[in-house]
Design a protein around this motif. Structure first.
Motif, PDB file in Angstrom:
ATOM      1  N   ALA A   1      96.259  73.064 114.293  1.00  0.00           N
ATOM      2  CA  ALA A   1      95.830  74.387 114.756  1.00  0.00           C
ATOM      3  C   ALA A   1      94.315  74.547 114.569  1.00  0.00           C
ATOM      4  CB  ALA A   1      96.585  75.483 114.006  1.00  0.00           C
ATOM      5  N   GLY A   2      93.785  74.038 113.461  1.00  0.00           N
ATOM      6  CA  GLY A   2      92.349  74.086 113.236  1.00  0.00           C
ATOM      7  C   GLY A   2      91.593  73.282 114.273  1.00  0.00           C
ATOM      8  N   LEU A   3      92.099  72.103 114.601  1.00  0.00           N
ATOM      9  CA  LEU A   3      91.459  71.293 115.647  1.00  0.00           C
ATOM     10  C   LEU A   3      91.496  72.011 116.992  1.00  0.00           C
ATOM     11  CD1 LEU A   3      92.636  67.625 114.934  1.00  0.00           C
ATOM     12  CD2 LEU A   3      90.364  68.583 114.644  1.00  0.00           C
ATOM     13  N   ALA A   4      92.628  72.615 117.315  1.00  0.00           N
ATOM     14  CA  ALA A   4      92.743  73.337 118.580  1.00  0.00           C
ATOM     15  C   ALA A   4      91.770  74.508 118.625  1.00  0.00           C
ATOM     16  CB  ALA A   4      94.179  73.835 118.777  1.00  0.00           C
ATOM     17  N   ALA A   5      91.640  75.206 117.499  1.00  0.00           N
ATOM     18  CA  ALA A   5      90.682  76.330 117.432  1.00  0.00           C
ATOM     19  C   ALA A   5      89.257  75.832 117.582  1.00  0.00           C
ATOM     20  CB  ALA A   5      90.863  77.091 116.123  1.00  0.00           C
ATOM     21  N   ALA A   6      88.950  74.685 116.968  1.00  0.00           N
ATOM     22  CA  ALA A   6      87.588  74.130 117.061  1.00  0.00           C
ATOM     23  C   ALA A   6      87.281  73.733 118.506  1.00  0.00           C
ATOM     24  CB  ALA A   6      87.454  72.941 116.135  1.00  0.00           C
ATOM     25  N   VAL A   7      88.250  73.139 119.176  1.00  0.00           N
ATOM     26  CA  VAL A   7      88.062  72.750 120.581  1.00  0.00           C
ATOM     27  C   VAL A   7      87.865  73.996 121.444  1.00  0.00           C
ATOM     28  CG1 VAL A   7      89.214  71.731 122.589  1.00  0.00           C
ATOM     29  CG2 VAL A   7      89.227  70.533 120.394  1.00  0.00           C
ATOM     30  N   ALA A   8      88.680  75.025 121.176  1.00  0.00           N
ATOM     31  CA  ALA A   8      88.591  76.264 121.968  1.00  0.00           C
ATOM     32  C   ALA A   8      87.232  76.936 121.743  1.00  0.00           C
ATOM     33  CB  ALA A   8      89.725  77.211 121.605  1.00  0.00           C
ATOM     34  N   LEU A   9      86.764  76.962 120.506  1.00  0.00           N
ATOM     35  CA  LEU A   9      85.474  77.591 120.220  1.00  0.00           C
ATOM     36  C   LEU A   9      84.312  76.759 120.747  1.00  0.00           C
ATOM     37  CD1 LEU A   9      86.088  78.898 116.595  1.00  0.00           C
ATOM     38  CD2 LEU A   9      85.928  80.249 118.691  1.00  0.00           C
ATOM     39  N   GLY A  10      84.493  75.450 120.800  1.00  0.00           N
ATOM     40  CA  GLY A  10      83.429  74.564 121.271  1.00  0.00           C
ATOM     41  C   GLY A  10      83.282  74.545 122.785  1.00  0.00           C
ATOM     42  N   SER A  11      84.257  75.040 123.478  1.00  0.00           N
ATOM     43  CA  SER A  11      84.206  75.007 124.951  1.00  0.00           C
ATOM     44  C   SER A  11      83.414  76.156 125.508  1.00  0.00           C
ATOM     45  CB  SER A  11      85.604  75.067 125.536  1.00  0.00           C
ATOM     46  OG  SER A  11      86.326  73.917 125.149  1.00  0.00           O
TER      47      SER A  11
END
Length: 87
Positions: free
Chosen positions: A77-87
């Motif tokens: 979930a943290g990785l998914a959040a990081a990807v979402a915030l990085g986009s």
């Protein structure tokens, strides 16, 4: 949390899976327990004892696996959040 659960999993060392058949039969023979169903009943008692002996370790293993699974889900979930915030 995930690393702690993994370390706990690898620290479990006291788990008995099998019965020493040769030693058990030698012990039974030394006590003159050589007829059925006495042999079977004694073997059942020994296996039940091993199961009781393992109960605490199995519970620790279950808790560690549950914690590791939860930690892995949080990690993903943290990785998914990081990807979402990085986009």
């Amino acid at each position: 949390m995930l690393v702690g659960c993994i370390v706990a999993l690898f620290s479990i060392r006291r788990l008995v899976y099998t019965l020493d058949a040769q030693g058990t039969y030698a012990w039974l023979f030394s006590r003159r327990i050589v007829t059925q169903p006495q042999v079977d009943l004694r073997l059942i008692d020994e296996m039940a004892g091993l199961q009781r002996q393992n109960r605490g370790t199995i519970e620790r293993l279950r808790l560690c696996l549950t914690g590791a699974s939860g930690g892995f889900i949080v990690f993903i979930a943290g990785l998914a959040a990081a990807v979402a915030l990085g986009s």
